[in-house]
Motif scaffolding. Structure first.
Motif, PDB file in Angstrom:
ATOM      1  N   LEU A   9       0.812  -1.208   0.000  1.00  0.00           N
ATOM      2  CA  LEU A   9       0.000   0.000   0.000  1.00  0.00           C
ATOM      3  C   LEU A   9       0.851   1.266   0.000  1.00  0.00           C
ATOM      4  O   LEU A   9       0.318   2.364  -0.201  1.00  0.00           O
ATOM      5  N   ASN A 121      -5.963  -7.437   3.378  1.00  0.00           N
ATOM      6  CA  ASN A 121      -6.702  -6.443   4.168  1.00  0.00           C
ATOM      7  C   ASN A 121      -7.820  -5.864   3.314  1.00  0.00           C
ATOM      8  O   ASN A 121      -7.934  -6.169   2.121  1.00  0.00           O
ATOM      9  N   HIS A 122      -8.640  -5.029   3.908  1.00  0.00           N
ATOM     10  CA  HIS A 122      -9.834  -4.533   3.222  1.00  0.00           C
ATOM     11  C   HIS A 122      -9.487  -3.691   2.000  1.00  0.00           C
ATOM     12  O   HIS A 122     -10.149  -3.790   0.952  1.00  0.00           O
ATOM     13  N   GLN A 123      -8.482  -2.849   2.108  1.00  0.00           N
ATOM     14  CA  GLN A 123      -8.154  -1.984   0.982  1.00  0.00           C
ATOM     15  C   GLN A 123      -7.620  -2.783  -0.203  1.00  0.00           C
ATOM     16  O   GLN A 123      -8.015  -2.559  -1.345  1.00  0.00           O
ATOM     17  N   GLU A 127      -9.353  -3.148  -3.954  1.00  0.00           N
ATOM     18  CA  GLU A 127      -8.654  -2.795  -5.195  1.00  0.00           C
ATOM     19  C   GLU A 127      -8.483  -4.014  -6.104  1.00  0.00           C
ATOM     20  O   GLU A 127      -8.723  -3.944  -7.310  1.00  0.00           O
TER      21      GLU A 127
END
Length: 302
Positions: A9, A121-123, A127
């Motif tokens: 990220l 993870n959520h992000q 994506e």
């Protein structure tokens, strides 16, 4: 203490998207050592028209598993919705089963990359899921009953990213009532929960084995429009034609592309008015029927 940020990220979004595409898009070179999954070897519940293959590299095939294949103890069942299918010699009983996703030699790597990447993870899930689910066509063939459980098991982001779908309709006189119910439920679900841009529709087309379609007059687009008006205005049909399934499909909005093809199979000769209609319908799938359906679902013409 500040929460640590994943090294992935920290990269610019453009770079992350390139990484997602590298991991999730089909391989340019087919896999030789991992081309076949154990799931691919399990028998399907449906055997219809032709061998269940998955040749298109941008297609992921979803199929109903044979409930008697001994896979009820598989751990995958715990992660997937189960549903009942008609079984027995006269289809009078129901048996629980679930679906599976077939991977081709070009998508065999997804068996490892999807669970390891999307669960970080959520992000990253948000994506990567958009890249994965917007890229592939999800093909159900005749496993219509598997579609709603499959879509329901996805996260809202993954489900909302699906754009391409492929279905097969057994549009024949011997279609059962539960087939009609499953199709109606699927169309209702798709119209409310998915935002499709492309639909590949295959329709069973009966062709007599003696003289084929040589002496058969095809049904025109205008004739299909007339049959639709007759059913709506007077509740009548022509030749026992059951085209309600088509009107249910019309509830799908926003399509930009639609492919319609006939799955030709042999059928008895026209010994009844109903069979005569379906033979003419079969000859018209890629003609008047295709023109009629696309004029409503693509062009928006009433």
């Amino acid at each position: 203490m500040a929460e640590s940020i994943s090294p992935l990220l920290r990269l610019p979004l453009e770079i992350r998207l390139m990484i997602y595409e590298y991991l999730l898009l089909p391989s340019q070179i087919p896999s030789a050592s991992h081309a076949t999954s154990v799931a691919n070897l399990l028998p399907d519940f449906h055997t219809y028209h032709f061998d269940d293959t998955n040749d298109a590299i941008f297609t992921l095939a979803v199929r109903t598993m044979d409930p008697y294949a001994g896979a009820q103890s598989s751990r995958s069942w715990k992660r997937r919705s189960t549903y009942h299918v008609r079984t027995g010699p006269f289809l009078t009983t129901t048996t629980p089963t679930t679906y599976r996703v077939l991977l081709s030699p070009y998508t065999a790597h997804l068996r490892h990359t999807v669970p390891s990447l999307l669960a970080l993870n959520h992000q990253i899930h948000a994506e990567a899921a958009k890249v994965l689910y917007s890229t592939y066509t999800f093909s159900f063939h005749t496993s219509i009953e598997a579609a709603v459980p499959f879509f329901s098991d996805l996260t809202p982001i993954a489900r909302g990213s699906i754009r391409q779908l492929a279905l097969t309709k057994k549009g024949l006189p011997y279609t059962k009532e539960f087939d009609r119910s499953e199709w109606a439920a699927l169309c209702a679900y798709l119209s409310k929960n998915l935002y499709l841009s492309s639909l590949d529709l295959s329709v069973a087309a009966g062709k007599p084995g003696d003289h084929g379609w040589d002496d058969v007059t095809p049904i025109s687009k205008e004739a299909f429009e007339l049959m639709q008006r007759m059913r709506k205005d007077w509740g009548s049909t022509v030749g026992g034609a059951d085209l309600l399934w088509v009107e249910q499909m019309f509830e799908l909005k926003g399509l930009q592309k639609m492919n319609i093809k006939a799955l030709v199979e042999h059928c008895p000769g026209a010994v009844s008015e109903t069979m005569a209609f379906w033979i003419a319908f079969g000859k018209s799938v890629e003609g008047g029927f295709k023109e009629w359906v696309k004029s409503i679902m693509i062009d928006g013409a009433a």
